[in-house]
Every structure is written in C-alpha cells, then in structure tokens.
Design a protein around this motif. Structure first.
Motif, PDB file in Angstrom:
ATOM      1  N   GLY A 326      72.231  -5.691  21.056  1.00 27.79           N
ATOM      2  CA  GLY A 326      71.909  -4.273  21.153  1.00 27.79           C
ATOM      3  C   GLY A 326      71.027  -3.762  20.040  1.00 27.79           C
ATOM      4  N   GLY A 327      70.374  -4.669  19.305  1.00 26.81           N
ATOM      5  CA  GLY A 327      69.493  -4.224  18.226  1.00 26.81           C
ATOM      6  C   GLY A 327      68.173  -3.715  18.752  1.00 26.81           C
ATOM      7  N   SER A 328      68.245  -2.735  19.639  1.00 23.05           N
ATOM      8  CA  SER A 328      67.046  -2.230  20.302  1.00 23.05           C
ATOM      9  C   SER A 328      66.203  -1.388  19.351  1.00 23.05           C
ATOM     10  N   ARG A 329      64.903  -1.580  19.422  1.00 23.01           N
ATOM     11  CA  ARG A 329      63.969  -0.785  18.621  1.00 23.01           C
ATOM     12  C   ARG A 329      63.382   0.320  19.495  1.00 23.01           C
ATOM     13  N   GLY A 330      62.996   1.440  18.856  1.00 23.67           N
ATOM     14  CA  GLY A 330      62.542   2.573  19.651  1.00 23.67           C
ATOM     15  C   GLY A 330      61.307   3.242  19.117  1.00 23.67           C
ATOM     16  N   ALA A 331      61.325   4.593  19.142  1.00 23.40           N
ATOM     17  CA  ALA A 331      60.127   5.379  18.854  1.00 23.40           C
ATOM     18  C   ALA A 331      59.632   5.181  17.425  1.00 23.40           C
ATOM     19  N   VAL A 332      60.540   5.038  16.457  1.00 22.30           N
ATOM     20  CA  VAL A 332      60.108   4.878  15.072  1.00 22.30           C
ATOM     21  C   VAL A 332      59.354   3.563  14.895  1.00 22.30           C
ATOM     22  N   THR A 333      59.839   2.491  15.513  1.00 15.74           N
ATOM     23  CA  THR A 333      59.124   1.211  15.446  1.00 15.74           C
ATOM     24  C   THR A 333      57.729   1.331  16.041  1.00 15.74           C
ATOM     25  N   LEU A 334      57.629   1.981  17.179  1.00 10.11           N
ATOM     26  CA  LEU A 334      56.319   2.147  17.830  1.00 10.11           C
ATOM     27  C   LEU A 334      55.387   3.000  16.973  1.00 10.11           C
ATOM     28  N   ALA A 335      55.937   4.080  16.403  1.00  7.73           N
ATOM     29  CA  ALA A 335      55.101   4.963  15.593  1.00  7.73           C
ATOM     30  C   ALA A 335      54.590   4.253  14.347  1.00  7.73           C
ATOM     31  N   LEU A 336      55.451   3.490  13.685  1.00 11.13           N
ATOM     32  CA  LEU A 336      55.011   2.772  12.486  1.00 11.13           C
ATOM     33  C   LEU A 336      53.997   1.692  12.841  1.00 11.13           C
ATOM     34  N   ALA A 337      54.153   1.059  13.990  1.00  8.81           N
ATOM     35  CA  ALA A 337      53.159   0.068  14.416  1.00  8.81           C
ATOM     36  C   ALA A 337      51.799   0.722  14.612  1.00  8.81           C
ATOM     37  N   LEU A 338      51.799   1.897  15.221  1.00 17.46           N
ATOM     38  CA  LEU A 338      50.536   2.620  15.408  1.00 17.46           C
ATOM     39  C   LEU A 338      49.946   3.087  14.083  1.00 17.46           C
ATOM     40  N   ALA A 339      50.789   3.299  13.072  1.00 20.95           N
ATOM     41  CA  ALA A 339      50.319   3.811  11.783  1.00 20.95           C
ATOM     42  C   ALA A 339      49.784   2.719  10.864  1.00 20.95           C
ATOM     43  N   ILE A 340      49.862   1.450  11.272  1.00 24.88           N
ATOM     44  CA  ILE A 340      49.294   0.390  10.445  1.00 24.88           C
ATOM     45  C   ILE A 340      47.782   0.581  10.352  1.00 24.88           C
ATOM     46  N   PRO A 341      47.213   0.635   9.152  1.00 25.08           N
ATOM     47  CA  PRO A 341      45.771   0.891   9.018  1.00 25.08           C
ATOM     48  C   PRO A 341      44.933  -0.250   9.597  1.00 25.08           C
ATOM     49  N   LEU A 362      65.052  -5.107  26.741  1.00 27.38           N
ATOM     50  CA  LEU A 362      65.503  -5.889  27.892  1.00 27.38           C
ATOM     51  C   LEU A 362      66.810  -6.608  27.610  1.00 27.38           C
ATOM     52  N   ALA A 363      67.084  -6.899  26.327  1.00 29.56           N
ATOM     53  CA  ALA A 363      68.331  -7.579  25.980  1.00 29.56           C
ATOM     54  C   ALA A 363      69.547  -6.734  26.338  1.00 29.56           C
ATOM     55  N   LEU A 364      69.369  -5.426  26.436  1.00 31.06           N
ATOM     56  CA  LEU A 364      70.488  -4.566  26.800  1.00 31.06           C
ATOM     57  C   LEU A 364      70.988  -4.858  28.206  1.00 31.06           C
ATOM     58  N   LEU A 365      70.121  -5.448  29.062  1.00 33.11           N
ATOM     59  CA  LEU A 365      70.550  -5.786  30.413  1.00 33.11           C
ATOM     60  C   LEU A 365      71.625  -6.863  30.409  1.00 33.11           C
ATOM     61  N   ALA A 366      71.675  -7.667  29.348  1.00 33.64           N
ATOM     62  CA  ALA A 366      72.687  -8.718  29.263  1.00 33.64           C
ATOM     63  C   ALA A 366      74.061  -8.163  28.927  1.00 33.64           C
TER      64      ALA A 366
END
Length: 471
Positions: A326-341, A362-366
């Motif tokens: 259940g170590g799902s990543r969300g909006a903060v991970t996506l935002a920081l990825a977009l903020a990489i220079p 997708l792991a949450l489906l398990a």
C-alpha cells in the motif's frame, strides 16, 4: 506553460472527468488513470508540447495540496498513540528511501547529476495517505504520509540547492538546518494568527478567502525570510487543523467543498500534465538509452518495495501486506517530478517517478477492497451523545427564546430522528427534492422571482447537499 494553454486546459478537464468515472469502477487511486490518460493524450500529434516552470509547480501547485493534507486529514489524538511508528516511517523510511533511490539512479544513470538523482529520491519517497486509508490503521498511514511529504519537500529543496548553486549536498543540508526549524515556527505562528482571525470574521466570503490564502501566505513569507516554505505550509495546516476544527464558522460547509474541489483539480491537473510530458522520453534530446531507463525504473520499484517490507517488519507486523503493497504515491510525487529542473536525463527521471506512481497504485488491487471499514458503532454512539446534548440545551433555552410546547415537541422529534441515522438521510433527500420541484414550478408560473428562487434553493442545498434533483 504551453503554446496553447486553452487546449491543454480543456484536455486536462476531459481527462479528469474520465478518470473520475474509471476510479469509481476500478477502485484505484485517481492518479493511475489520470497519468495513463495524460500519456494517451500526449501521444496525439496535434497536442502541443507542455513545459512547466519548476518554480510554478513548487510555489503554486504544491502549497494548497500539502496544506489541505495537513489541515483536513490530520488526527492529532490518534497520531499521539502511534507517534513512534509514525516518526519511524514518516522520517526514517522517507529519508532511507530517498537516499537509496538517489544512489540507484546515480549508479544506473551516471549521466544524471547527483542533485537530480536526489530530487528523484525525494519525489518517490513519500506516500499518499488518501490512497492508503482504505487499508486500515489510518492514524499510522496518514501520519506517515503527512510527515513524509514534509521531509521529502525539504530533501527536494536540498537537491535544488545543489543543482542551482553547485554546492555539496551535505553543505546544502547544513544550510537548510536553520531554515527547517524557522519554517516550522513561522508556520505555527501563521496558524495561530489564522485561527484568531477566524474567530472575528463573520462573512462567509471573507472566511473562504482567508482559508484559501493561508498556504500561499505561509509559503511566500517563509521563502522571503529564507526559511523552509514547505514546512511553514505544513505546520500552518497542522495548527489550523488541530486548533480550528472546533471553531464553527458560517462558511464551514462551503469551505470544505471548495477545498475538496481545488485539491481534486490540482491533483488531477498535475497527473495529466505529467502524462503529457512523458512523451519527451522518446525524443532524441533525452540523451539516455531506453534500456538503462527501464532498468533504473525496475530497480527503483524493487528498492522502494523492499524497504517498505523491511520497515513493516519492524513497525507493524500485524498489517505487513497493507504497509508494503500500500505504499502508493500520489500528487506530491507527481508534482515534485514535474518540478525537476531541465538537467541531463530529466525526462527519464520523470518517467521513473510516473512508473512508481502507476505500479504502486496498481499494487492496491492485490489487497482486499473490503478493507475499508466505516466505524458504524462509533458513529451511532457519537450521534446519540450529540443528540442528547442538543435536547438538554433545548430544555435550557426554551424559556429564554419563548418557544411554545408545540415547537419544543416538534424539535424533540427531529432530534430523535437524527439519533436513528440511516432512514432520516433518505427522508431529508425526498423532502428536499419536493421543495426544489415546488420552487421550480412557482418560478415557472411567475409566482416568485429569480432572487427568491435562488435564495431558497441555496438554503435547501446547504441543508441537504446529497440530494441531486433540482428544479
């Protein structure tokens, strides 16, 4: 942001609506279908290229998201009971995950600078508490998510300092040590001020503006003073959430809905925009072989999963599967990825972060979708206690307000119905629908004007927001 922002905004809106429908059917975190839809849209030849300014992401998109998480998802009393595991997971596991991911990325993608590798580690380290709460043990998972987001944002600031100034990572960390403490203190001060201001503000519009402006005020004030802006925003949210939850205001319902809509739109837009940017991986300018990128992606996924499993053995053996998968990543991970220079291999790093988000979601489906449980018995006891208190207060104020026996009896019956939960909700919806239909007929006949129609309909909507039929 792009050569055609209107077209991009329209595409983002379409993706958000489509992803919402898919999320309800598949019981997935919303980021998974959002990123996939963004990737599909980005493959279309007529869609313009998207280029987000990293500072725009950090200063405009992230503050309201992390403030909302801290203010509206924190559980101070429950968190104190599991403070040790929360600290170990939120700080220790986040730091270890970020360092391990940075080392793996630097090893397998040597062209990527150390600062960029650390930025990737900071992006994929925190989890998404909103996706994890359905797995149970909510205080631990939510607390881990909230603290992890703050730690990851500080690490990301260290990475940016290293990339922009070229200083050593340890030197940049030392420079930020004072900024971290100062940012947290400033955030608490902002939260204290906001709670005091809310006690005197009466106008719903003013209260809503104050609420929406708080994360930006804390962020930019800390940035201007050279302090940690993310921690100032998180600390302000924690304080307002802990001390302001008992403060009733006329705008509470409107404020809650407004925040839900804002965070939903921001999170959806970030996910779709990241999906649009993924097509840059295939461009000749990416500079990195796809095989190396695929290997780095697999390695990062394995490392993140293995670290959560090891941490789960030490922190919560009773929910090891949920904690690990259940170590799902969300909006903060996506935002920081977009903020990489714009550095060598940036598109590859964005791809790795997106892959982690997709696979962890997708792991949450398990895991069993039935793990989400509503505390029915707890709600029943709390509802009955609240109704009993209301009846006692009714007896106390009846004389002062000049209420007759009929009014008191009627109000007692309403309160008694409220204590018996379920059926009352359906009854209210039916009555609200009848009121809306009648108001619509009166307006169509010319009996009432538009002003009266809107005023009364708004009162009904606030009293029963769950009924969907309207005139």
């Amino acid at each position: 942001m792009s050569s055609d922002p209107v077209l991009i905004a329209a595409l983002v809106a379409v993706c958000i609506v489509a992803a919402r429908l898919l999320t309800r059917r598949l019981r997935l975190p919303p980021t998974v279908p959002l990123v996939l839809l963004g990737l599909v849209i980005g493959a279309l030849p007529w869609v313009p290229r998207v280029e987000l300014d990293p500072q725009f992401v950090l200063a405009v998109l992230i503050p309201p998201i992390i403030y909302h998480h801290a203010a509206h998802r924190s559980a101070p009393r429950e968190a104190r009971a599991v403070l040790g595991p929360i600290t170990a997971a939120g700080i220790g596991l986040t730091l270890v995950t970020a360092a391990a991911v940075a080392a793996v990325a630097r090893l397998l993608l040597p062209e990527v600078p150390w600062g960029a590798a650390l930025a990737l580690g900071a992006a994929v380290a925190p989890t998404d508490g909103h996706a994890l709460v359905r797995l149970g043990h909510r205080p631990l998972l939510r607390g881990e998510s909230l603290i992890g987001e703050g730690v990851a944002l500080v690490l990301f600031a260290v990475a940016l300092e290293q990339m922009e100034q070229g200083v050593d990572v340890w030197h940049a960390t030392a420079q930020l040590a004072g900024a971290i403490a100062g940012g947290a203190a400033l955030g608490v001060a902002f939260g204290w001020l906001v709670v005091r201001m809310r006690r005197f503000a009466k106008d719903p519009g003013t209260l809503l503006v104050l609420s929406l402006a708080t994360p930006y005020a804390a962020h930019f004030s800390a940035e201007h003073l050279g302090l940690s802006a993310p921690l100032a925003t998180v600390a302000a949210g924690f304080y307002v959430g802990a001390r302001g939850r008992d403060l009733h205001t006329p705008a509470r319902a409107t404020e809650r809905i407004s925040w839900q809509v804002l965070v939903f739109l921001l999170g959806g837009a970030i996910a779709v925009l990241l999906g649009l940017e993924l097509r840059d991986l295939l461009a000749p300018t990416s500079g990195l072989p796809l095989g190396a990128v695929a290997l780095a992606t697999a390695a990062v996924l394995v490392i993140a999963l293995a670290l959560r499993w090891v941490a789960g053995l030490a922190i919560c053996r009773d929910m090891l599967a949920g904690f690990t998968l259940g170590g799902s990543r969300g909006a903060v991970t996506l935002a920081l990825a977009l903020a990489i220079p714009a550095v060598t291999g940036r598109s590859a790093l964005v791809f790795v972060a997106a892959a982690v988000v997709l696979c962890s979601g997708l792991a949450l489906l398990a895991l069993s979708p039935a793990a989400e449980e509503r505390p029915v018995e707890e709600e029943r006891r709390a509802r009955q206690s609240a109704v009993s208190a209301a009846i006692r207060r009714l007896d106390q104020v009846a004389g002062r307000l000049g209420l007759d026996r009929g009014t008191i009896w009627a109000q007692r019956q309403v309160l008694t119905l409220e204590a018996n939960c379920g059926e009352l909700r359906d009854l209210r919806s039916e009555l609200a629908m009848a009121q809306r239909e009648t108001l619509g007929q009166l307006y169509a006949e010319g009996t009432i004007g538009a002003g009266t129609l809107h005023t009364l309909t708004e009162e009904i909507d606030l009293r029963d927001p769950h009924s969907t039929t309207s005139p």
